[in-house]
Design a protein around this motif. Structure first.
Motif, PDB file in Angstrom:
ATOM      1  N   PRO A   1      17.575-123.219  63.742  1.00  0.00           N
ATOM      2  CA  PRO A   1      16.797-122.203  63.626  1.00  0.00           C
ATOM      3  C   PRO A   1      17.791-120.949  63.040  1.00  0.00           C
ATOM      4  O   PRO A   1      18.739-121.065  63.092  1.00  0.00           O
ATOM      5  CB  PRO A   1      16.406-121.725  64.857  1.00  0.00           C
ATOM      6  N   CYS A   2      16.975-120.021  62.655  1.00  0.00           N
ATOM      7  CA  CYS A   2      17.451-118.667  62.149  1.00  0.00           C
ATOM      8  C   CYS A   2      18.456-118.313  63.584  1.00  0.00           C
ATOM      9  O   CYS A   2      17.959-118.554  64.678  1.00  0.00           O
ATOM     10  CB  CYS A   2      16.532-117.429  61.979  1.00  0.00           C
ATOM     11  N   SER A   3      19.449-117.403  63.392  1.00  0.00           N
ATOM     12  CA  SER A   3      20.082-117.033  64.243  1.00  0.00           C
ATOM     13  C   SER A   3      19.831-115.505  64.773  1.00  0.00           C
ATOM     14  O   SER A   3      20.531-115.060  65.813  1.00  0.00           O
ATOM     15  CB  SER A   3      21.609-116.995  64.197  1.00  0.00           C
TER      16      SER A   3
ATOM     17  N   ARG B   1      13.806-120.060  66.603  1.00  0.00           N
ATOM     18  CA  ARG B   1      14.548-120.341  68.005  1.00  0.00           C
ATOM     19  C   ARG B   1      13.581-121.272  68.961  1.00  0.00           C
ATOM     20  O   ARG B   1      13.987-122.294  69.381  1.00  0.00           O
ATOM     21  CB  ARG B   1      15.376-119.427  68.455  1.00  0.00           C
TER      22      ARG B   1
ATOM     23  N   THR C   1      20.170-129.699  68.147  1.00  0.00           N
ATOM     24  CA  THR C   1      20.540-128.505  67.583  1.00  0.00           C
ATOM     25  C   THR C   1      22.254-128.224  67.255  1.00  0.00           C
ATOM     26  O   THR C   1      22.815-129.055  68.162  1.00  0.00           O
ATOM     27  CB  THR C   1      19.545-127.329  67.710  1.00  0.00           C
ATOM     28  N   THR C   2      22.450-127.394  66.721  1.00  0.00           N
ATOM     29  CA  THR C   2      23.792-126.939  66.983  1.00  0.00           C
ATOM     30  C   THR C   2      23.918-125.178  66.645  1.00  0.00           C
ATOM     31  O   THR C   2      22.932-124.739  65.962  1.00  0.00           O
ATOM     32  CB  THR C   2      24.796-127.617  65.642  1.00  0.00           C
ATOM     33  N   CYS C   3      24.818-124.609  67.141  1.00  0.00           N
ATOM     34  CA  CYS C   3      24.994-123.243  66.782  1.00  0.00           C
ATOM     35  C   CYS C   3      25.069-122.988  65.120  1.00  0.00           C
ATOM     36  O   CYS C   3      25.984-123.318  64.826  1.00  0.00           O
ATOM     37  CB  CYS C   3      25.956-122.347  67.619  1.00  0.00           C
ATOM     38  N   LEU C   4      24.085-122.200  64.862  1.00  0.00           N
ATOM     39  CA  LEU C   4      24.309-121.725  63.303  1.00  0.00           C
ATOM     40  C   LEU C   4      25.769-121.451  62.785  1.00  0.00           C
ATOM     41  O   LEU C   4      26.468-121.758  61.965  1.00  0.00           O
ATOM     42  CB  LEU C   4      23.175-121.122  62.963  1.00  0.00           C
ATOM     43  N   PRO C   5      26.447-120.460  63.809  1.00  0.00           N
ATOM     44  CA  PRO C   5      27.552-119.664  63.393  1.00  0.00           C
ATOM     45  C   PRO C   5      28.855-120.679  63.484  1.00  0.00           C
ATOM     46  O   PRO C   5      29.934-120.456  63.015  1.00  0.00           O
ATOM     47  CB  PRO C   5      27.859-118.632  64.265  1.00  0.00           C
ATOM     48  N   LEU C   6      28.556-121.763  63.892  1.00  0.00           N
ATOM     49  CA  LEU C   6      29.506-122.916  64.112  1.00  0.00           C
ATOM     50  C   LEU C   6      29.756-123.274  62.776  1.00  0.00           C
ATOM     51  O   LEU C   6      31.144-123.837  62.318  1.00  0.00           O
ATOM     52  CB  LEU C   6      29.209-123.997  64.841  1.00  0.00           C
TER      53      LEU C   6
ATOM     54  N   MET D   1      29.803-121.595  60.168  1.00  0.00           N
ATOM     55  CA  MET D   1      30.526-120.378  59.510  1.00  0.00           C
ATOM     56  C   MET D   1      31.988-120.557  59.725  1.00  0.00           C
ATOM     57  O   MET D   1      32.960-120.140  58.879  1.00  0.00           O
ATOM     58  CB  MET D   1      30.013-119.185  59.855  1.00  0.00           C
ATOM     59  N   ILE D   2      32.473-121.167  60.850  1.00  0.00           N
ATOM     60  CA  ILE D   2      33.690-121.419  60.949  1.00  0.00           C
ATOM     61  C   ILE D   2      34.178-122.765  60.857  1.00  0.00           C
ATOM     62  O   ILE D   2      35.169-123.300  61.434  1.00  0.00           O
ATOM     63  CB  ILE D   2      34.222-120.864  62.579  1.00  0.00           C
TER      64      ILE D   2
ATOM     65  N   ASP E   1      33.307-125.710  62.059  1.00  0.00           N
ATOM     66  CA  ASP E   1      33.402-126.450  63.228  1.00  0.00           C
ATOM     67  C   ASP E   1      33.524-127.807  62.855  1.00  0.00           C
ATOM     68  O   ASP E   1      32.420-128.308  62.563  1.00  0.00           O
ATOM     69  CB  ASP E   1      32.925-125.958  64.412  1.00  0.00           C
TER      70      ASP E   1
ATOM     71  N   GLU F   1      32.789-130.726  64.775  1.00  0.00           N
ATOM     72  CA  GLU F   1      31.772-131.394  65.546  1.00  0.00           C
ATOM     73  C   GLU F   1      30.500-131.090  64.745  1.00  0.00           C
ATOM     74  O   GLU F   1      29.563-131.744  64.475  1.00  0.00           O
ATOM     75  CB  GLU F   1      31.839-130.956  66.729  1.00  0.00           C
TER      76      GLU F   1
ATOM     77  N   ASN G   1      23.472-121.736  55.160  1.00  0.00           N
ATOM     78  CA  ASN G   1      24.672-122.014  55.627  1.00  0.00           C
ATOM     79  C   ASN G   1      24.833-123.436  55.927  1.00  0.00           C
ATOM     80  O   ASN G   1      25.989-123.741  55.563  1.00  0.00           O
ATOM     81  CB  ASN G   1      24.629-121.192  57.020  1.00  0.00           C
TER      82      ASN G   1
ATOM     83  N   SER H   1      25.207-116.253  68.414  1.00  0.00           N
ATOM     84  CA  SER H   1      23.681-116.727  68.406  1.00  0.00           C
ATOM     85  C   SER H   1      23.470-117.859  69.318  1.00  0.00           C
ATOM     86  O   SER H   1      22.378-117.959  69.947  1.00  0.00           O
ATOM     87  CB  SER H   1      23.135-117.092  67.121  1.00  0.00           C
TER      88      SER H   1
ATOM     89  N   GLU I   1      22.456-120.794  69.673  1.00  0.00           N
ATOM     90  CA  GLU I   1      21.392-121.794  69.997  1.00  0.00           C
ATOM     91  C   GLU I   1      21.496-122.998  71.157  1.00  0.00           C
ATOM     92  O   GLU I   1      20.570-123.443  71.629  1.00  0.00           O
ATOM     93  CB  GLU I   1      20.599-121.827  68.642  1.00  0.00           C
ATOM     94  N   ALA I   2      22.768-123.415  71.032  1.00  0.00           N
ATOM     95  CA  ALA I   2      22.911-124.623  71.589  1.00  0.00           C
ATOM     96  C   ALA I   2      23.470-124.408  73.075  1.00  0.00           C
ATOM     97  O   ALA I   2      23.886-125.622  73.623  1.00  0.00           O
ATOM     98  CB  ALA I   2      23.776-125.809  70.701  1.00  0.00           C
TER      99      ALA I   2
ATOM    100  N   ILE J   1      27.262-114.862  55.576  1.00  0.00           N
ATOM    101  CA  ILE J   1      27.448-115.772  54.424  1.00  0.00           C
ATOM    102  C   ILE J   1      26.078-115.592  53.360  1.00  0.00           C
ATOM    103  O   ILE J   1      26.168-115.666  52.113  1.00  0.00           O
ATOM    104  CB  ILE J   1      27.489-117.245  54.910  1.00  0.00           C
TER     105      ILE J   1
ATOM    106  N   CYS K   1      32.791-117.880  67.385  1.00  0.00           N
ATOM    107  CA  CYS K   1      32.297-117.775  65.919  1.00  0.00           C
ATOM    108  C   CYS K   1      32.095-116.482  65.637  1.00  0.00           C
ATOM    109  O   CYS K   1      32.321-116.011  64.411  1.00  0.00           O
ATOM    110  CB  CYS K   1      30.860-118.470  65.748  1.00  0.00           C
TER     111      CYS K   1
ATOM    112  N   SER L   1      34.083-115.317  62.485  1.00  0.00           N
ATOM    113  CA  SER L   1      33.204-114.911  61.371  1.00  0.00           C
ATOM    114  C   SER L   1      33.572-113.419  60.794  1.00  0.00           C
ATOM    115  O   SER L   1      33.296-113.280  59.668  1.00  0.00           O
ATOM    116  CB  SER L   1      31.949-115.391  61.515  1.00  0.00           C
TER     117      SER L   1
END
Lengths: 139, 139
Positions: free
Chosen positions: A12-14, A25, A42-47, A49-50, A52, A54, A78, B18, B20-21, B53, B78, B82
């Protein structure tokens, strides 16, 4: 080739500034916890960006659906930044346009209409999730 | 005419994980919204983290234009990483597990529908963020 159930990643959108971010979300949580538990993850969207490892492995190895909260399209952009084509990208506002009797409210936490709309949206996405989960997997 | 730069005086940018996870992400979002809406509404602004981003120049210049506080839900940080990579160095970086540890509070367990005691934890975290806002504005 054989068919087996795959995980489907729904991102989802963060956003923490708009109701449609919260709706995106909540829709993901409905999919994960009620509609398709064990299939939708799901996964954290900002992950992403770095970079990650996994998170990147998760979106590389499974079909991805994104639900964006505004036209900036952070979620799908992203994902695509990493060369991954999303299987489906949705705009959360379109869930409302299709169900105008459920105008969502709240940002940090959705109101009752918002929660109902998220449940409806998750139900409507279930068919696409099932198709993606049943995709052919090379063994 | 009042210019945008004049409006920015005395504002601190809050950049939330954010998450989400993870439940700590939900805690971060709720705590940040409390600061933005209730505790320091006139001194704080926010931006969605992934917009660094997906957005344009304005988003990338966010940390140049505002002193920022990043709030991260886990050790991967993150938000801090970021912001540093794509925008600018934060004025202060907060980590939810460290805040909880300092206050002797247990980690939250729910991704959504936080329990009453977890909402109380959001208040504690929000007050820490508000103090950080005050410290930055005093400088």
């Amino acid at each position: 080739m054989s068919r087996e159930t795959r995980k489907v990643v729904v991102i989802p959108c963060s956003g923490i500034g708009k109701v449609y971010g919260a709706l995106a979300r909540e829709t993901v949580y409905e999919l994960m916890e009620r509609v398709r538990p064990g299939v939708v993850v799901t996964t954290c969207l900002p992950l992403l960006m770095i970079d990650d490892p996994e998170a990147l492995q998760l979106i590389t190895g499974n079909p991805v659906i994104t639900i964006d909260g505004c036209p900036s399209g952070c979620a799908h952009k992203n994902v695509e930044t990493h060369g991954i084509k999303v299987a489906l990208t949705c705009q959360a506002i379109n869930f409302y346009k299709a169900h105008k009797e459920l105008k969502p409210g709240g940002i940090a936490e959705l109101d009752e209409n918002g929660r109902k709309l998220a449940a409806v949206a998750a139900d409507e996405l279930a068919h696409t999730v099932d198709e993606l989960a049943q995709g052919e997997v090379e063994k | 005419m009042i210019t945008l730069n004049v409006l920015k005086v005395g504002k601190v940018g809050i950049v939330s994980c954010s998450g989400e996870a993870i439940p700590e992400g939900t805690l971060s979002r709720l705590a940040c919204r409390k600061v933005l809406d209730e505790l320091r509404p006139d001194q704080t602004v926010t931006i969605c983290l992934p917009l660094f981003i997906a957005g344009g120049t304005e988003e990338r210049n966010f940390a140049r234009d505002f002193p920022t506080i990043t709030v991260d839900g886990c050790e991967k940080q993150c938000a801090r990483k970021s912001t540093e990579k794509l925008s600018g160095k934060p004025g202060k970086s907060l980590l939810i597990p460290e805040i909880l540890s300092r206050h002797g509070i247990a980690k939250p367990v729910n991704l959504r529908n936080l329990r009453p005691e977890e909402k109380a934890t959001a208040q504690v975290v929000a007050e820490e963020i508000a103090r950080a806002v005050d410290e930055i504005l005093k400088k």
